[in-house]
Design a protein around this motif. Structure first.
Motif, PDB file in Angstrom:
ATOM      1  N   LEU A 196      -8.137  14.724   4.946  1.00 27.15           N
ATOM      2  CA  LEU A 196      -8.258  14.227   5.781  1.00 27.15           C
ATOM      3  C   LEU A 196      -9.602  13.977   6.506  1.00 27.15           C
ATOM      4  O   LEU A 196     -10.061  12.554   7.018  1.00 27.15           O
ATOM      5  CB  LEU A 196      -6.786  14.267   7.111  1.00 27.15           C
ATOM      6  N   ASP A 197     -10.247  14.907   7.012  1.00 25.13           N
ATOM      7  CA  ASP A 197     -11.922  14.736   7.331  1.00 25.13           C
ATOM      8  C   ASP A 197     -12.665  13.766   6.883  1.00 25.13           C
ATOM      9  O   ASP A 197     -12.746  12.826   7.901  1.00 25.13           O
ATOM     10  CB  ASP A 197     -11.964  16.293   7.979  1.00 25.13           C
ATOM     11  N   ARG A 198     -12.187  13.435   5.807  1.00 31.76           N
ATOM     12  CA  ARG A 198     -13.442  13.091   4.749  1.00 31.76           C
ATOM     13  C   ARG A 198     -12.990  11.594   5.168  1.00 31.76           C
ATOM     14  O   ARG A 198     -13.842  10.934   4.607  1.00 31.76           O
ATOM     15  CB  ARG A 198     -13.914  13.766   3.631  1.00 31.76           C
ATOM     16  N   PHE A 199     -11.423  10.977   4.810  1.00 28.83           N
ATOM     17  CA  PHE A 199     -11.608   9.742   4.808  1.00 28.83           C
ATOM     18  C   PHE A 199     -11.345   9.185   6.233  1.00 28.83           C
ATOM     19  O   PHE A 199     -12.300   7.921   6.350  1.00 28.83           O
ATOM     20  CB  PHE A 199      -9.776  10.589   4.504  1.00 28.83           C
ATOM     21  N   TYR A 200     -11.749   9.869   7.667  1.00 31.49           N
ATOM     22  CA  TYR A 200     -12.450   9.254   8.496  1.00 31.49           C
ATOM     23  C   TYR A 200     -13.707   8.688   8.476  1.00 31.49           C
ATOM     24  O   TYR A 200     -13.840   8.164   9.059  1.00 31.49           O
ATOM     25  CB  TYR A 200     -11.405   9.749   9.956  1.00 31.49           C
ATOM     26  N   VAL A 201     -14.395  10.293   8.241  1.00 31.02           N
ATOM     27  CA  VAL A 201     -16.267   9.727   8.207  1.00 31.02           C
ATOM     28  C   VAL A 201     -16.501   8.690   6.975  1.00 31.02           C
ATOM     29  O   VAL A 201     -17.352   8.024   7.061  1.00 31.02           O
ATOM     30  CB  VAL A 201     -16.587  11.418   7.877  1.00 31.02           C
ATOM     31  N   ASP A 202     -15.898   8.868   5.308  1.00 28.09           N
ATOM     32  CA  ASP A 202     -16.594   7.736   4.595  1.00 28.09           C
ATOM     33  C   ASP A 202     -15.151   6.557   4.903  1.00 28.09           C
ATOM     34  O   ASP A 202     -15.970   4.841   5.352  1.00 28.09           O
ATOM     35  CB  ASP A 202     -15.732   8.107   3.155  1.00 28.09           C
ATOM     36  N   LEU A 203     -14.515   6.416   6.458  1.00 27.64           N
ATOM     37  CA  LEU A 203     -13.651   5.104   6.206  1.00 27.64           C
ATOM     38  C   LEU A 203     -14.847   4.342   7.666  1.00 27.64           C
ATOM     39  O   LEU A 203     -15.352   2.958   7.529  1.00 27.64           O
ATOM     40  CB  LEU A 203     -12.433   5.086   7.391  1.00 27.64           C
ATOM     41  N   LEU A 204     -15.151   5.273   8.230  1.00 24.68           N
ATOM     42  CA  LEU A 204     -16.349   4.370   9.776  1.00 24.68           C
ATOM     43  C   LEU A 204     -17.949   4.439   9.064  1.00 24.68           C
ATOM     44  O   LEU A 204     -18.137   3.286   8.764  1.00 24.68           O
ATOM     45  CB  LEU A 204     -16.506   5.891  10.599  1.00 24.68           C
ATOM     46  N   GLU A 205     -18.152   5.430   7.899  1.00 25.88           N
ATOM     47  CA  GLU A 205     -20.019   5.341   7.656  1.00 25.88           C
ATOM     48  C   GLU A 205     -19.677   4.817   6.529  1.00 25.88           C
ATOM     49  O   GLU A 205     -21.020   3.845   6.710  1.00 25.88           O
ATOM     50  CB  GLU A 205     -20.551   6.880   6.954  1.00 25.88           C
ATOM     51  N   ASN A 206     -18.787   4.428   6.013  1.00 26.19           N
ATOM     52  CA  ASN A 206     -19.321   3.293   4.461  1.00 26.19           C
ATOM     53  C   ASN A 206     -18.517   2.132   4.217  1.00 26.19           C
ATOM     54  O   ASN A 206     -18.746   1.416   3.695  1.00 26.19           O
ATOM     55  CB  ASN A 206     -18.977   4.243   2.816  1.00 26.19           C
TER      56      ASN A 206
ATOM     57  N   GLU B  70       0.693  -1.243   0.091  1.00 21.17           N
ATOM     58  CA  GLU B  70      -0.769   0.405   0.192  1.00 21.17           C
ATOM     59  C   GLU B  70       0.947   1.030   0.029  1.00 21.17           C
ATOM     60  O   GLU B  70       1.952   1.455   0.794  1.00 21.17           O
ATOM     61  CB  GLU B  70      -0.760   0.164   1.063  1.00 21.17           C
ATOM     62  N   PRO B  71       1.202   1.645  -1.090  1.00 23.70           N
ATOM     63  CA  PRO B  71       2.166   2.847  -1.197  1.00 23.70           C
ATOM     64  C   PRO B  71       1.074   4.148  -0.393  1.00 23.70           C
ATOM     65  O   PRO B  71       2.323   5.237  -0.306  1.00 23.70           O
ATOM     66  CB  PRO B  71       2.066   2.847  -2.546  1.00 23.70           C
ATOM     67  N   LEU B  72       0.368   4.160  -0.300  1.00 22.60           N
ATOM     68  CA  LEU B  72      -0.224   5.370   0.433  1.00 22.60           C
ATOM     69  C   LEU B  72      -0.619   5.630   2.063  1.00 22.60           C
ATOM     70  O   LEU B  72      -0.755   6.502   2.643  1.00 22.60           O
ATOM     71  CB  LEU B  72      -1.618   5.943   0.193  1.00 22.60           C
ATOM     72  N   VAL B  73       0.281   4.559   2.396  1.00 18.90           N
ATOM     73  CA  VAL B  73       0.570   4.306   4.209  1.00 18.90           C
ATOM     74  C   VAL B  73       1.971   3.624   4.352  1.00 18.90           C
ATOM     75  O   VAL B  73       2.577   3.144   3.645  1.00 18.90           O
ATOM     76  CB  VAL B  73      -0.502   3.223   4.566  1.00 18.90           C
TER      77      VAL B  73
ATOM     78  N   ILE C 263      -9.102   0.656   5.081  1.00 16.40           N
ATOM     79  CA  ILE C 263      -8.346   1.617   4.291  1.00 16.40           C
ATOM     80  C   ILE C 263      -7.893   2.110   3.212  1.00 16.40           C
ATOM     81  O   ILE C 263      -8.188   2.932   2.516  1.00 16.40           O
ATOM     82  CB  ILE C 263      -7.691   1.948   5.049  1.00 16.40           C
ATOM     83  N   SER C 264      -7.324   0.961   2.612  1.00 14.11           N
ATOM     84  CA  SER C 264      -7.097   0.864   1.250  1.00 14.11           C
ATOM     85  C   SER C 264      -8.154   1.529   0.347  1.00 14.11           C
ATOM     86  O   SER C 264      -8.179   2.416  -0.652  1.00 14.11           O
ATOM     87  CB  SER C 264      -6.466  -0.397   0.318  1.00 14.11           C
ATOM     88  N   ALA C 265      -9.220   1.048   0.261  1.00 15.80           N
ATOM     89  CA  ALA C 265     -10.734   1.146  -0.228  1.00 15.80           C
ATOM     90  C   ALA C 265     -11.390   2.914  -0.307  1.00 15.80           C
ATOM     91  O   ALA C 265     -11.050   3.713  -1.388  1.00 15.80           O
ATOM     92  CB  ALA C 265     -11.522   0.185  -0.446  1.00 15.80           C
ATOM     93  N   THR C 266     -11.055   3.536   1.135  1.00 19.72           N
ATOM     94  CA  THR C 266     -11.556   4.221   1.081  1.00 19.72           C
ATOM     95  C   THR C 266     -10.207   5.330   0.708  1.00 19.72           C
ATOM     96  O   THR C 266     -10.472   6.668   0.186  1.00 19.72           O
ATOM     97  CB  THR C 266     -11.593   5.054   2.617  1.00 19.72           C
TER      98      THR C 266
END
Length: 366
Positions: free
Chosen positions: A313-323, A287-290, A360-363
């Motif tokens: 980044l804010d949207r990343f954490y929201v999407d990771l949890l909600e979606n 995973e190159p982004l982590v 995490i990768s998908a998000t």
């Protein structure tokens, strides 16, 4: 005391709701154990006031892990959090100064803040492998520094000091007439070398640990502090007595049973946790982004997102949890930037760990 709720507790998964989380990668312990999992049952105890210092046999089992520590050097507390609270309120005042290595477990920061104690931070850097710089700790000290606070293995990064650094910190505390607190909650989950308990090295060192993280029984609320300074231990005992007199004899009975099974339990656990760490490593390798600093102890790591400045980044954490139903410990839990997050690889089942990592990768690519 000026109490403020800790962000890490306000946003804890038990507060958010376990039923709303599919892949829980935010936990900092191994999986929660049932009594039957560890071959225990509730003992038929007389429900009296227990020994104020904690059950004598339990303290003997704790002390036996290190040469130079006696049962009288151990005070059983309400989890490591109870030990940290006692230490801060007994040693620090609004006119004192504390040096804290950051990031750190929130109680090591917020309780001194509630007291009004001045804090000097020594911030660890990803680029330096989150290594503690002894010179920077020394530079942060003042004439009124009463305490140096570190964790090892480190929470949230899982990194460890070497023996030379531990000895250097103890020597620094001795030379400056202050104490050093080492939160050793993950010491039994060290992959490879295992440092001695700091309290065994000096009367200026205080060790803290618990059965919550490495043994998966946080529900019994058993932790302890250790110091070879008899006068200081008496002060800590006075604090405990004023808070709650003694602990639960039921909790201490269960803790005694776990400590009697400690070696066999860890012999099974450590290879499995090493395997889990390798699962995260394999994911990061592709995973190159982590990226992360590979943990040397514990069951948590502190990855960093390799994203550009325009990434939301804010949207990343929201999407990771909600979606994706995936919960991690965001950097602000530890007063760190949003590119960092804590991932716990010991609590979820292996399939859930893998599912959460792929989420995490998908998000990141949405």
């Amino acid at each position: 005391m000026n109490y403020t709720r800790m962000v890490i507790e306000k946003e804890a998964p038990e507060e958010y709701g376990y039923d709303r989380i599919r892949f829980n990668l935010s936990e900092s312990s191994i999986a929660d154990q049932k009594l039957s999992d560890i071959g225990l049952s509730l003992p038929d105890l007389t429900l009296f006031y227990g020994e104020h210092r904690g059950d004598k046999e339990l303290r003997a089992l704790i002390a036996a892990q290190d040469t130079g520590i006696s049962p009288d050097d151990v005070l059983v507390t309400a989890g490591a959090a109870g030990a940290l609270f006692i230490i801060s309120t007994a040693l620090l005042s609004a006119s004192d100064h504390l040096v804290v290595v950051r990031p750190n477990y929130a109680t090591n920061i917020e309780t001194p803040r509630a007291i009004g104690c001045a804090i000097g931070f020594v911030d660890l850097a990803f680029e330096e492998g989150f290594a503690i710089g002894i010179d920077r700790v020394k530079a942060a000290m003042r004439p009124n520094t009463k305490l140096i606070s570190v964790t090892c293995p480190h929470n949230p990064t899982g990194t460890m000091m070497d023996r030379a650094d531990l000895d250097a910190l103890v020597t620094l505390a001795e030379a400056n007439g202050c104490h050093i607190l080492v939160d050793e909650t993950y010491r039994d989950l060290s992959y490879g070398r295992r440092l001695p308990s700091a309290a065994s090295l000096s009367t200026k060192a205080i060790s803290v640990s618990s059965l919550s993280k490495a043994f998966g029984i946080p529900g019994i609320r058993i932790g302890w502090l250790a110091t070879r300074d008899a006068a200081l231990q008496e002060t800590f005992l006075a604090a405990k007595e004023q808070i709650g007199i003694c602990g639960s004899v039921i909790d201490e009975g269960i803790a005694r049973g776990m400590m009697e099974r400690r070696d066999a339990f860890l012999a099974r656990l450590l290879p499995e946790m090493a395997k889990r760490r390798d699962i995260v490593q394999a994911w990061i390798d592709r995973e190159p982004l982590v990226d992360w600093v590979r943990p040397e102890g514990g069951v948590v790591g502190f990855p960093r997102l390799n994203v550009d400045a325009g990434f939301d980044l804010d949207r990343f954490y929201v999407d990771l949890l909600e979606n994706h139903g995936t919960y991690v410990g965001p950097g602000h839990w530890f007063e760190m930037g949003k590119r960092f997050f804590r991932v716990g690889f010991g609590w979820p089942a292996e399939a859930e760990l893998r599912g959460g990592l792929e989420a995490i990768s998908a998000t990141l690519r949405q």
